[in-house]
Motif scaffolding. Structure first.
Motif, PDB file in Angstrom:
ATOM      1  N   ASP A 144       0.795  -1.235   0.000  1.00  0.00           N
ATOM      2  CA  ASP A 144       0.000   0.000   0.000  1.00  0.00           C
ATOM      3  C   ASP A 144       0.825   1.282   0.000  1.00  0.00           C
ATOM      4  OD1 ASP A 144      -2.692  -1.114  -0.035  1.00  0.00           O
ATOM      5  OD2 ASP A 144      -2.211  -1.878   1.955  1.00  0.00           O
ATOM      6  N   ASP A 183       2.064   2.639  -2.617  1.00  0.00           N
ATOM      7  CA  ASP A 183       1.586   3.417  -3.766  1.00  0.00           C
ATOM      8  C   ASP A 183       0.235   4.063  -3.477  1.00  0.00           C
ATOM      9  OD1 ASP A 183       0.450   0.881  -3.695  1.00  0.00           O
ATOM     10  OD2 ASP A 183       0.481   0.595  -5.871  1.00  0.00           O
ATOM     11  N   THR A 184      -0.611   3.396  -2.690  1.00  0.00           N
ATOM     12  CA  THR A 184      -1.893   3.976  -2.275  1.00  0.00           C
ATOM     13  C   THR A 184      -1.658   5.243  -1.460  1.00  0.00           C
ATOM     14  OG1 THR A 184      -2.902   1.786  -2.208  1.00  0.00           O
ATOM     15  CG2 THR A 184      -4.026   3.530  -0.989  1.00  0.00           C
ATOM     16  N   ALA A 199      -2.528   9.176  -2.520  1.00  0.00           N
ATOM     17  CA  ALA A 199      -3.411   9.962  -1.656  1.00  0.00           C
ATOM     18  C   ALA A 199      -2.778  11.293  -1.258  1.00  0.00           C
ATOM     19  CB  ALA A 199      -3.770   9.156  -0.413  1.00  0.00           C
ATOM     20  N   TYR A 229       5.025  10.076  -8.749  1.00  0.00           N
ATOM     21  CA  TYR A 229       4.452  10.541  -7.484  1.00  0.00           C
ATOM     22  C   TYR A 229       5.235  11.703  -6.875  1.00  0.00           C
ATOM     23  CZ  TYR A 229       1.727   6.176  -7.436  1.00  0.00           C
ATOM     24  OH  TYR A 229       0.872   5.150  -7.746  1.00  0.00           O
ATOM     25  N   ARG A 252      -2.170   2.488   4.874  1.00  0.00           N
ATOM     26  CA  ARG A 252      -3.563   2.943   4.774  1.00  0.00           C
ATOM     27  C   ARG A 252      -3.974   3.722   6.027  1.00  0.00           C
ATOM     28  NH1 ARG A 252      -5.993  -2.818   3.401  1.00  0.00           N
ATOM     29  NH2 ARG A 252      -4.496  -3.222   5.039  1.00  0.00           N
TER      30      ARG A 252
END
Length: 220
Positions: free
Chosen positions: A96, A98-99, A103, A134, A214
């Motif tokens: 996560d 990359d999540t 964000a 990113y 997350r």
């Protein structure tokens, strides 16, 4: 892990190895693959290779040359860049990450990679894991001539990107580096609980630690 005060954070500074990428690749390369190939290329036993390498590793740890492929190629008389390609299949993103990156970019934060990795290592990893989009910048400490452990790295970074340390978040898996950032005045610091997926959790000292990316984007 406490939730982050995102309203007080403008800039997110992120380490690469062990923070965004699984440290297993690097640990396996330096502790297993390199000693084995050193032994083969120099015609010595694996045990002798480790006896020769260990004092060199200890003497240079935490200094800029520790992270420099040119230094190790010359010091060990082996083609370190090419050897790193041999285990490149082990390069992997942490769960996560990359999540999280998507964000914080979406939320309008400045996102900057700061790594001690040599530019050749950085290029190899970006070929495998496409993270460049990113980031506003991807900075290697070799660009400045000082490792992140060194206070002069932070002075150089400040002069380069003009950020407010008090309104910055920095995530890294190395405690001496986090302490160096704290001494410089970086206001929000997080360690990484399990930088190497094969080694289990580590002690992160006085720092709160990321376990699940997350969780960090709650309230973003």
């Amino acid at each position: 892990m406490p939730s982050l005060p995102w309203h007080a954070i403008d800039t997110v500074l992120l380490d690469m190895d062990g923070t965004l990428l699984d440290l297993h690749y690097d640990n396996h390369f330096w502790m297993e693959h390199l000693p084995q190939r050193y032994a083969e290329l120099h015609g010595v036993s694996r045990a002798m290779a480790e006896m020769e390498l260990q004092p060199l590793f200890e003497r240079n740890a935490g200094q800029l040359q520790w992270y420099c492929l040119d230094f190790w190629s010359a010091e060990l008389k082996i083609p370190v860049r090419e050897l790193k390609q041999e285990t490149a299949h082990l390069i992997a993103l942490r769960a996560d990450a990359d999540t999280f990156l998507a964000a914080i970019r979406q939320a309008g934060k400045r996102v900057i990679l700061i790594t001690n990795a040599h530019r050749d290592s950085l290029s190899l990893k970006m070929e495998r894991i496409e993270l460049a989009p990113y980031f506003e910048r991807m900075i290697s400490s070799h660009d400045y001539g000082f490792a992140k452990e060194n206070p002069q790295f932070w002075d150089a970074l400040q002069a380069d990107i003009d950020f407010d340390p008090a309104r910055s978040l920095f995530i890294d898996d190395t405690l001496p580096i986090l302490r160096s950032a704290r001494d410089f005045g970086v206001g929000h610091l997080l360690a990484v609980k399990e930088p190497d997926s094969k080694k289990g959790p580590k002690d992160t000292g006085e720092f709160a630690a990321v376990e699940d990316y997350r969780d960090l984007i709650v309230g973003l």
